[in-house]
Design an enzyme around this catalytic site. Structure first.
Site, PDB file in Angstrom:
ATOM      1  N   ASP A   1      54.036  77.919  51.290  1.00 48.41           N
ATOM      2  CA  ASP A   1      55.055  77.819  52.324  1.00 48.41           C
ATOM      3  C   ASP A   1      54.453  78.031  53.715  1.00 48.41           C
ATOM      4  OD1 ASP A   1      54.470  80.448  51.748  1.00 48.41           O
ATOM      5  OD2 ASP A   1      56.456  80.921  50.966  1.00 48.41           O
TER       6      ASP A   1
ATOM      7  N   ASP B   1      61.396  74.208  36.286  1.00 46.54           N
ATOM      8  CA  ASP B   1      60.008  74.053  35.872  1.00 46.54           C
ATOM      9  C   ASP B   1      59.777  74.547  34.454  1.00 46.54           C
ATOM     10  OD1 ASP B   1      58.727  72.666  37.802  1.00 46.54           O
ATOM     11  OD2 ASP B   1      57.400  74.283  38.438  1.00 46.54           O
TER      12      ASP B   1
END
Length: 792
Positions: A501, A181
């Site tokens: 998550d 990223d």
């Protein structure tokens, strides 16, 4: 007949077996604590003489509300611990299931990948070699990695090394996707160099049966060998030398030099900025015949992915990176099973994939298998867990933990198990497929790959040349691709929380998918835990913030339990996590009662001469004994229990409390939550978990706001116990009814003992001392509390 009988017997062999863990004594202890909590509530609610004794005011009512909350939280914990079980796996029986895989079965994922599971499979990565969460995509497991920015990207590049065990068939379905990223050419360079090193590292591991495939761990100590091991010694010395060269090349790599001298391979990085760049997809290793390592090959595809970023688009942090990797892997290899691990983790058990497959395929209703979660374990960790971040006792459930998880792609795609059964015949025309066409929007390649996943029949899917799909991969990883689709809502990793998550796992459970926990010996994956006060509290604040966001949103598990398929006990288990931030606020209120009563000459706890004192004392002793024995049962030390106990108090009054107010301010529009990256400082060479601190086990501080409330609480208790002791010694409380008793003094002393790192921090120096800016702000809060207390 005999052959048919043998075949039936082979097919009926179990892949896994659920073994209930009997905990009768623990259940009785749970009820004892609950009974004492209820008895305390009844006593407080029916204390008719409270007003007469001067204890019937605000302190009494606040105590009653807090203790009712504690009873509720204890019920949530009882639910989570009610029926524990372990799963025993039998990977040796996978071969028998493989033989039956060519016949039609109800499983949606067995026919496409079990050939790959016949041999050992290890996915190893050197933390400094990849830049992020690691994704594996194979005809069995897929592995995916979403990369960290900057610090966790380039630094992670050297240690993430791809491995390998041999694969007999469908080698082209085994792939590793690494997401960066930060769009760093240094990370890409590190991956390329690591892949080159793997050409000699993987054969060395095969030749000598090396189980520890992460080279930084393997070379941290000298091997044991005898006089007859001269060949091994020569090979080991050579590999150690090659690895040291690799380390030096990567650590000496400079971004400017790479861009100037790297040639066309780095051209796409020329104008790239961390937050503004086009999508970059590069095939570092293509597992075709000419690139095979050894006679049987088996080294996976290695693909570097840096999704497009633009200042005008929200990139959704880790969830966005994982969704981009899911789409890229779908158009390139489209494995029905995916494994994702974080950038700081490496595979520690070469058999982990086999064990996971046993759980994914071993249930009678295996079509409903959604994911298998491996609990986190850590390497090179500090002795006795001084910062309480290993979560060895409380983290034993079936939540998706964000790393070390094997997902069935069908569950990630937002469909329900029943829709697969309905759409099995003629999947292209089934309602579930039409719905998915709408969800996936424009990419025909992506929709076609999804059709194979939904139908459960991977046998007809062609194996594509991944190099020919780079442009398609760039298209699906562009920042505009998700516009108008259900990505982040019903498909892929869920958006809307800093703990994407947990939210993603909850959505999978609410759709009707089942999950299982996988624990192996040795631990399947090892990572590094944050050290020091700032990193630890930052991590817990981020978790608590995200969890509280879920609690007050439309994703509340109570709503999903009513309107979707989330089981009620699963709902309660999720609530155990989601109330962390609320616990911070309630526990602070209860902790403030002690100094308040000492300062105002009141009491909210029973006196030693009263019968109710026995209830309070029994509750204190029973709960702490229960907690202590729980740690002993997990094989931890007395010091580890105490460290976790004191950190529970510190985390509650700092990280959880700030998370509570952060989300409230965001809800009323006065603030926005900010994603904070947890810094994990580890040795860059030997992997022994030591850093440059003189004493890494000591609590360190910085000027972060997270330290202000605990510092203020510490100061307040010091002031309160000093004033209370002065009054008691000089007899100034003799004529005051309902004044503080031994219970208040003991509670204040116990709390200060738990906050001992902050007591030391008040007089400490350097990073071991609390900064003056924090002390000043905390002092203002203490002064405000004293002013308000005196007015009452």
């Amino acid at each position: 007949m005999a052959a048919a009988s043998g075949e039936k017997e082979e097919e009926e062999k179990k892949l896994q077996e659920r073994a209930p863990i009997r905990r009768t004594a623990w259940m009785l202890a749970n009820f004892v604590v609950l009974f004492l909590l209820l008895a305390l509530l009844v006593r407080r609610a029916t204390a008719a003489d409270a007003e007469e004794r001067g204890v019937g005011g605000a302190a009494w009512r606040v105590a009653f509300a807090c203790e009712a909350w504690f009873a509720f939280v204890w019920l949530l914990n009882m639910n989570a611990k009610w029926s524990p079980a372990r799963f025993d796996t039998y990977p040796e029986n996978l071969a028998g299931r493989c033989g039956a895989a060519h016949r039609p079965r109800k499983s949606s994922c067995i026919s496409g990948h079990l050939d790959l599971m016949r041999r050992q499979c290890a996915l190893m990565q050197d933390r400094r070699a990849a830049g992020g969460r690691h994704v594996r995509d194979d005809g069995g497991p897929g592995a995916r990695a979403a990369g960290g920015d900057g610090e966790q990207g380039a630094l992670a590049a050297r240690r993430r090394l791809l491995p390998g065990r041999r694969r007999r068939r469908r080698r082209r379905r085994l792939a590793c996707y690494v997401s960066d990223d930060g769009c760093s050419p240094v990370t890409y360079y590190a991956l390329r160099e690591a892949a080159g090193f793997a050409r000699t590292w993987v054969p060395f591991c095969r030749r000598h049966g090396v189980a520890v495939r992460a080279p930084f761990r393997y070379f941290a100590s000298a091997p044991e060998f005898g006089p007859a091991d001269r060949k091994f010694l020569d090979d080991w010395t050579f590999m150690k030398s090659e690895y040291d060269k690799l380390v030096r090349r990567i650590e000496d790599a400079d971004e400017t030099t790479l861009l100037r001298q790297g040639g066309g391979e780095f051209a796409e990085f020329m104008d790239a900025k961390r937050t503004n760049h086009r999508a970059i997809v590069k095939v570092i290793w293509d597992n075709n015949s000419k690139n095979r390592i050894g006679e049987e090959g088996g080294f996976p595809h290695l693909i570097y992915v840096s999704r497009e970023k633009s200042p005008g688009h929200h990139h959704h942090y880790k969830a966005g990176a994982m969704n981009a990797l899911t789409r890229v892997s779908a158009v390139m290899t489209n494995a029905p099973i995916m494994l994702n691990v974080d950038c700081d983790m490496f595979a520690n058990d070469p058999q982990v994939v086999l064990h996971a497959m046993c759980l994914l395929l071993g249930f009678d209703d295996e079509i409903s298998s959604g994911f298998v979660q491996v609990p986190q374990s850590f390497y090179g960790d500090l002795k006795d867990d001084p910062f309480g971040n290993k979560l060895e006792v409380i983290y034993k459930g079936l939540f998706y933990g964000g790393t070390g998880c094997f997902h069935c792609r069908k569950a990630i795609y937002g469909i329900e198990p029943d829709s697969i059964v309905v759409g099995r015949e003629g999947a292209a025309g089934s309602p579930s497929y039409k719905e998915l066409q709408f969800k996936f929007e424009s990419s025909e390649e992506l929709k076609e790959s999804a059709r194979y996943i939904i139908s459960g029949d991977m046998s007809g899917e062609p194996i594509v040349d991944i190099s020919s799909h780079i442009e398609v991969a760039k298209e699906v990883s562009s920042c505009n691709y998700e516009s108008g689709t259900h990505w982040g809502l019903e498909v892929g990793w869920a958006y809307g929380s800093m703990t994407e998550d947990i939210l993603t796992g909850q959505r999978i459970h609410a759709a009707g998918w089942r999950s299982a926990k996988l624990e192996t010996e040795p631990p399947a994956f090892l990572g590094c835990a944050p050290t020091g006060g700032p990193a630890c509290l930052t991590q817990f604040k981020r978790w608590a913030t995200g969890l509280f966001e879920i609690l007050i949103s439309q994703n509340n598990p109570l709503l999903l339990s009513i309107f979707k398929h989330l089981q009620f006990r699963q709902c309660l288990a999720y609530l155990t996590l989601y109330v962390w931030a609320v616990r911070g606020f309630v526990e602070l209120c209860y902790e403030l009662l002690v100094p308040y009563c000492l300062l105002t000459n009141q009491s909210f706890l029973s006196k030693a001469s009263e019968n109710c004192f026995n209830i309070t004392l029994a509750l204190f002793l029973t709960y702490n004994t229960y907690n202590f024995v729980e740690y002993m049962e997990c094989g931890l030390s007395v010091r580890a229990w105490w460290n976790n106990h004191r950190m529970q108090r510190i985390i509650s009054a700092s990280a959880w409390l700030l998370a509570f107010f952060t989300v409230l301010l965001k809800t009323i529009g006065l603030s926005e939550t900010v994603f904070e990256v947890t810094r994990k400082e580890k040795s860059t060479s030997d992997g022994n978990g030591q850093n440059d601190e003189v004493d890494p086990e000591r609590f360190t501080f910085d000027a972060s706001p997270v330290f202000i409330p605990v510092t203020a609480l510490t100061m307040l208790n010091i002031v309160a116990i000093t004033i209370g002791t002065w009054r008691a010694v000089f007899g100034t409380t003799e004529d005051v009814p309902g004044g503080p008793g031994i219970s208040e003094f003991m509670s204040c002393g116990w709390l200060l003992l738990c906050l001992l790192p902050f007591v030391r921090g008040l007089v400490g120096k350097g990073s071991y001392g609390i900064p003056w800016s924090v002390k000043l702000k905390a002092s203002l809060l203490v002064a405000l509390f004293l002013f308000c207390s005196n007015r009452n």
